[in-house]
Design an enzyme around this catalytic site. Structure first.
Site, PDB file in Angstrom:
ATOM      1  N   LYS A  14       0.839  -1.204   0.000  1.00  0.00           N
ATOM      2  CA  LYS A  14       0.000   0.000   0.000  1.00  0.00           C
ATOM      3  C   LYS A  14       0.873   1.253   0.000  1.00  0.00           C
ATOM      4  O   LYS A  14       0.650   2.178  -0.779  1.00  0.00           O
ATOM      5  CB  LYS A  14      -0.938   0.016   1.221  1.00  0.00           C
ATOM      6  CG  LYS A  14      -1.904  -1.173   1.261  1.00  0.00           C
ATOM      7  CD  LYS A  14      -2.893  -1.070   2.411  1.00  0.00           C
ATOM      8  CE  LYS A  14      -2.313  -1.186   3.802  1.00  0.00           C
ATOM      9  NZ  LYS A  14      -1.680  -2.503   4.084  1.00  0.00           N
ATOM     10  N   ARG A  91     -10.552   0.085   7.507  1.00  0.00           N
ATOM     11  CA  ARG A  91     -10.144  -1.290   7.814  1.00  0.00           C
ATOM     12  C   ARG A  91     -11.294  -2.122   8.342  1.00  0.00           C
ATOM     13  O   ARG A  91     -11.116  -3.305   8.628  1.00  0.00           O
ATOM     14  CB  ARG A  91      -9.052  -1.258   8.887  1.00  0.00           C
ATOM     15  CG  ARG A  91      -7.646  -1.210   8.337  1.00  0.00           C
ATOM     16  CD  ARG A  91      -6.698  -1.073   9.495  1.00  0.00           C
ATOM     17  NE  ARG A  91      -5.511  -1.836   9.312  1.00  0.00           N
ATOM     18  CZ  ARG A  91      -4.385  -1.350   8.796  1.00  0.00           C
ATOM     19  NH1 ARG A  91      -4.334  -0.116   8.367  1.00  0.00           N
ATOM     20  NH2 ARG A  91      -3.335  -2.119   8.701  1.00  0.00           N
ATOM     21  N   ARG A 130      11.591  -6.378   6.023  1.00  0.00           N
ATOM     22  CA  ARG A 130      11.562  -4.972   6.441  1.00  0.00           C
ATOM     23  C   ARG A 130      11.898  -4.847   7.925  1.00  0.00           C
ATOM     24  O   ARG A 130      12.603  -3.919   8.327  1.00  0.00           O
ATOM     25  CB  ARG A 130      10.203  -4.345   6.154  1.00  0.00           C
ATOM     26  CG  ARG A 130      10.193  -2.846   6.471  1.00  0.00           C
ATOM     27  CD  ARG A 130       8.881  -2.197   6.167  1.00  0.00           C
ATOM     28  NE  ARG A 130       7.800  -2.944   6.771  1.00  0.00           N
ATOM     29  CZ  ARG A 130       6.519  -2.754   6.494  1.00  0.00           C
ATOM     30  NH1 ARG A 130       6.173  -1.836   5.613  1.00  0.00           N
ATOM     31  NH2 ARG A 130       5.592  -3.457   7.095  1.00  0.00           N
ATOM     32  N   ARG A 136      11.064  -1.805  12.127  1.00  0.00           N
ATOM     33  CA  ARG A 136       9.673  -1.440  12.452  1.00  0.00           C
ATOM     34  C   ARG A 136       9.120  -2.428  13.479  1.00  0.00           C
ATOM     35  O   ARG A 136       9.192  -3.647  13.298  1.00  0.00           O
ATOM     36  CB  ARG A 136       8.821  -1.438  11.173  1.00  0.00           C
ATOM     37  CG  ARG A 136       7.421  -0.931  11.433  1.00  0.00           C
ATOM     38  CD  ARG A 136       6.658  -0.636  10.176  1.00  0.00           C
ATOM     39  NE  ARG A 136       5.308  -1.155  10.275  1.00  0.00           N
ATOM     40  CZ  ARG A 136       4.361  -0.960   9.395  1.00  0.00           C
ATOM     41  NH1 ARG A 136       4.616  -0.267   8.302  1.00  0.00           N
ATOM     42  NH2 ARG A 136       3.163  -1.464   9.561  1.00  0.00           N
ATOM     43  N   ARG A 147      -1.533  -9.671  12.764  1.00  0.00           N
ATOM     44  CA  ARG A 147      -1.975  -8.679  11.771  1.00  0.00           C
ATOM     45  C   ARG A 147      -2.684  -9.370  10.612  1.00  0.00           C
ATOM     46  O   ARG A 147      -3.699  -8.877  10.108  1.00  0.00           O
ATOM     47  CB  ARG A 147      -0.771  -7.864  11.258  1.00  0.00           C
ATOM     48  CG  ARG A 147      -0.255  -6.866  12.282  1.00  0.00           C
ATOM     49  CD  ARG A 147       1.186  -6.461  11.998  1.00  0.00           C
ATOM     50  NE  ARG A 147       1.338  -5.623  10.824  1.00  0.00           N
ATOM     51  CZ  ARG A 147       2.528  -5.387  10.247  1.00  0.00           C
ATOM     52  NH1 ARG A 147       3.639  -5.936  10.738  1.00  0.00           N
ATOM     53  NH2 ARG A 147       2.601  -4.612   9.203  1.00  0.00           N
TER      54      ARG A 147
HETATM   55  P1  AP5 Z   1       4.624  -1.621   1.991  1.00  0.00           P
HETATM   56  O1  AP5 Z   1       4.483  -0.799   0.768  1.00  0.00           O
HETATM   57  O2  AP5 Z   1       5.133  -0.991   3.207  1.00  0.00           O
HETATM   58  O3  AP5 Z   1       3.226  -2.359   2.296  1.00  0.00           O
HETATM   59  P2  AP5 Z   1       2.004  -1.863   3.169  1.00  0.00           P
HETATM   60  O4  AP5 Z   1       0.791  -2.518   2.585  1.00  0.00           O
HETATM   61  O5  AP5 Z   1       2.014  -0.393   3.306  1.00  0.00           O
HETATM   62  O6  AP5 Z   1       2.385  -2.605   4.515  1.00  0.00           O
HETATM   63  P3  AP5 Z   1       2.257  -2.123   6.014  1.00  0.00           P
HETATM   64  O7  AP5 Z   1       3.043  -3.097   6.816  1.00  0.00           O
HETATM   65  O8  AP5 Z   1       2.531  -0.676   6.159  1.00  0.00           O
HETATM   66  O9  AP5 Z   1       0.705  -2.402   6.216  1.00  0.00           O
HETATM   67  P4  AP5 Z   1      -0.127  -2.426   7.510  1.00  0.00           P
HETATM   68  O10 AP5 Z   1      -1.509  -2.412   6.969  1.00  0.00           O
HETATM   69  O11 AP5 Z   1       0.200  -3.543   8.429  1.00  0.00           O
HETATM   70  O12 AP5 Z   1       0.378  -1.166   8.297  1.00  0.00           O
HETATM   71  P5  AP5 Z   1      -0.262   0.223   8.674  1.00  0.00           P
HETATM   72  O13 AP5 Z   1       0.857   1.141   8.867  1.00  0.00           O
HETATM   73  O14 AP5 Z   1      -1.371   0.590   7.775  1.00  0.00           O
HETATM   74  O15 AP5 Z   1       5.490  -2.909   1.608  1.00  0.00           O
HETATM   75  C1  AP5 Z   1       5.887  -3.826   2.611  1.00  0.00           C
HETATM   76  C2  AP5 Z   1       7.356  -4.228   2.378  1.00  0.00           C
HETATM   77  O16 AP5 Z   1       7.442  -4.946   1.146  1.00  0.00           O
HETATM   78  C3  AP5 Z   1       8.309  -3.029   2.214  1.00  0.00           C
HETATM   79  O17 AP5 Z   1       9.541  -3.354   2.782  1.00  0.00           O
HETATM   80  C4  AP5 Z   1       8.410  -2.837   0.696  1.00  0.00           C
HETATM   81  O18 AP5 Z   1       9.633  -2.268   0.321  1.00  0.00           O
HETATM   82  C5  AP5 Z   1       8.268  -4.278   0.210  1.00  0.00           C
HETATM   83  N1  AP5 Z   1       7.580  -4.373  -1.091  1.00  0.00           N
HETATM   84  C6  AP5 Z   1       6.567  -3.601  -1.556  1.00  0.00           C
HETATM   85  N2  AP5 Z   1       6.171  -4.013  -2.775  1.00  0.00           N
HETATM   86  C7  AP5 Z   1       6.952  -5.090  -3.091  1.00  0.00           C
HETATM   87  C8  AP5 Z   1       7.028  -5.955  -4.227  1.00  0.00           C
HETATM   88  N3  AP5 Z   1       6.222  -5.811  -5.276  1.00  0.00           N
HETATM   89  N4  AP5 Z   1       7.937  -6.958  -4.198  1.00  0.00           N
HETATM   90  C9  AP5 Z   1       8.767  -7.131  -3.113  1.00  0.00           C
HETATM   91  N5  AP5 Z   1       8.762  -6.321  -2.015  1.00  0.00           N
HETATM   92  C10 AP5 Z   1       7.853  -5.316  -2.005  1.00  0.00           C
HETATM   93  O19 AP5 Z   1      -0.936  -0.109  10.104  1.00  0.00           O
HETATM   94  C11 AP5 Z   1      -0.145  -0.476  11.207  1.00  0.00           C
HETATM   95  C12 AP5 Z   1      -1.048  -0.680  12.416  1.00  0.00           C
HETATM   96  O20 AP5 Z   1      -1.676   0.565  12.772  1.00  0.00           O
HETATM   97  C13 AP5 Z   1      -2.196  -1.668  12.262  1.00  0.00           C
HETATM   98  O21 AP5 Z   1      -1.783  -3.003  12.510  1.00  0.00           O
HETATM   99  C14 AP5 Z   1      -3.183  -1.162  13.309  1.00  0.00           C
HETATM  100  O22 AP5 Z   1      -2.799  -1.581  14.598  1.00  0.00           O
HETATM  101  C15 AP5 Z   1      -3.001   0.347  13.228  1.00  0.00           C
HETATM  102  N6  AP5 Z   1      -3.934   0.981  12.287  1.00  0.00           N
HETATM  103  C16 AP5 Z   1      -3.607   1.667  11.152  1.00  0.00           C
HETATM  104  N7  AP5 Z   1      -4.700   2.094  10.519  1.00  0.00           N
HETATM  105  C17 AP5 Z   1      -5.752   1.674  11.251  1.00  0.00           C
HETATM  106  C18 AP5 Z   1      -7.163   1.785  11.083  1.00  0.00           C
HETATM  107  N8  AP5 Z   1      -7.710   2.385  10.022  1.00  0.00           N
HETATM  108  N9  AP5 Z   1      -7.956   1.227  12.035  1.00  0.00           N
HETATM  109  C19 AP5 Z   1      -7.446   0.590  13.111  1.00  0.00           C
HETATM  110  N10 AP5 Z   1      -6.120   0.442  13.317  1.00  0.00           N
HETATM  111  C20 AP5 Z   1      -5.278   0.976  12.389  1.00  0.00           C
HETATM  112 MG    MG Z   2       2.125   0.947   4.953  1.00  0.00          MG
END
Ligand code: AP5
Ligand code: MG
Length: 203
Positions: A14, A91, A130, A136, A147
Site C-alpha cells: 500500500k 479497515r 523490512r 519497524r 496482523r
Molecule cells: P509496503 O508498501 O510498506 O506495504 P504496506 O501494505 O504499506 O504494509 P504495512 O506493513 O505498512 O501495512 P499495515 O496495513 O500492516 O500497516 P499500517 O501502517 O497501515 O510494503 C511492505 C514491504 O514490502 C516493504 O519493505 C516494501 O519495500 C516491500 N515491497 C513492496 N512491494 C513489493 C514488491 N512488489 N515486491 C517485493 N517487495 C515489495 O498499520 C499499522 C497498524 O496501525 C495496524 O496493525 C493497526 O494496529 C493500526 N492501524 C492503522 N490504521 C488503522 C485503522 N484504520 N484502524 C485501526 N487500526 C489501524
Molecule cells: Mg504501509
C-alpha cells in the site's frame, strides 16, 4: 478531485504503490499507520493508546480511529480539495461507512478502491525483511501473524462492500513494483472516468 483508497493486507504494498500514485496523479497521502507511528514516536496520549494495539497487531477501536481521521481532514482542508489517497483506512465496514459520511459532508466521495492481492507467504517474507532492515516494531513474526489474522477476519469483508459499490479494482500485487503500478494505472484508466478528466492543477 479524485479520492482513492489503497486496500490490502499488511505488507501488500500500500505504501509503496501510494508513492507511485502520488507522483503520477498529484494526490495527497493519508496513511493512518504513519499518523499513529508519529504519535507513538512523539509519545502523545494517542500514541500511548495506539502503541498498546499496534504492538499486538490489533486494530485501534473504530470510534477513536474515525476521530483521528476526522482531525487530519479538518486540520488540512486543502487535502480534500486536491484529492487524497487513503492508505490503511478504512479497515472495517464501520470505518468505511464513517468515511463515506465524512466525504459526503465535504461534497466528495471515494472514486475507486485499489485492492492489492498478495498471498500470505509473500506478505510474511516482505514484512520479516523490512523488520530486519528498518526495525519497524510490528514486523516480528508473532505480531505479523496477528496482523494477518485481523486482516482476514475484520478487514477483508471490505472487498465485498466495495465490490457492491462497483468501486473495487482487484490488482495482482505480486512481482515487479513497476509492473504492479502499470496494472493499477490500466485498471483506473479503464474504469474511472474522473481520472481522465482529472488535473490536479485545475481542481
Ligand atoms: P509496503 O508498501 O510498506 O506495504 P504496506 O501494505 O504499506 O504494509 P504495512 O506493513 O505498512 O501495512 P499495515 O496495513 O500492516 O500497516 P499500517 O501502517 O497501515 O510494503 C511492505 C514491504 O514490502 C516493504 O519493505 C516494501 O519495500 C516491500 N515491497 C513492496 N512491494 C513489493 C514488491 N512488489 N515486491 C517485493 N517487495 C515489495 O498499520 C499499522 C497498524 O496501525 C495496524 O496493525 C493497526 O494496529 C493500526 N492501524 C492503522 N490504521 C488503522 C485503522 N484504520 N484502524 C485501526 N487500526 C489501524
Ligand atoms: Mg504501509
Amino acid at each position: 478531485m479524485l479520492n482513492l483508497v489503497i486496500f490490502g493486507a499488511p505488507g501488500s504494498g500500500k505504501g509503496t504503490q501510494s508513492e507511485r500514485l502520488i507522483s503520477k496523479y498529484g494526490l495527497h497521502h493519508i496513511s493512518t499507520g504513519e499518523v499513529l507511528r508519529k504519535h507513538i514516536a512523539e509519545k502523545t496520549e494517542l500514541g500511548k493508546i495506539a502503541d498498546t494495539y499496534i504492538s499486538k497487531g490489533q486494530l485501534i477501536p473504530d470510534d477513536l480511529m474515525v476521530r483521528v481521521l476526522e482531525h487530519v481532514l479538518d486540520s488540512e482542508p486543502e487535502l480534500v480539495k486536491k484529492g487524497v489517497i487513503f492508505d490503511g483506512f478504512p479497515r472495517t465496514i464501520e470505518q468505511a461507512k464513517a468515511l463515506k459520511k465524512m466525504l459526503e459532508s465535504r461534497n466528495t466521495k471515494i472514486h475507486a478502491v485499489i485492492g492489492l492481492e498478495v498471498d500470505d507467504d509473500e506478505l510474511v517474507r516482505r514484512m520479516l525483511n523490512r523488520g530486519k532492515e528498518t526495525g519497524r516494531a510490528d514486523d516480528n513474526i508473532d505480531t505479523i501473524k496477528n496482523r494477518l489474522e485481523v486482516y482476514h477476519t475484520q478487514t477483508s469483508p471490505l472487498r465485498e462492500y466495495y465490490q457492491g459499490e462497483g468501486k473495487y479494482h482487484s490488482i495482482d500485487g505480486s512481482g515487479d513494483i513497476n509492473g504492479i503500478f502499470e496494472r493499477i494505472h490500466k485498471s483506473l484508466t479503464e474504469r474511472v472516468p474522473e481520472l481522465t478528466e482529472y488535473n490536479p492543477d485545475n481542481d
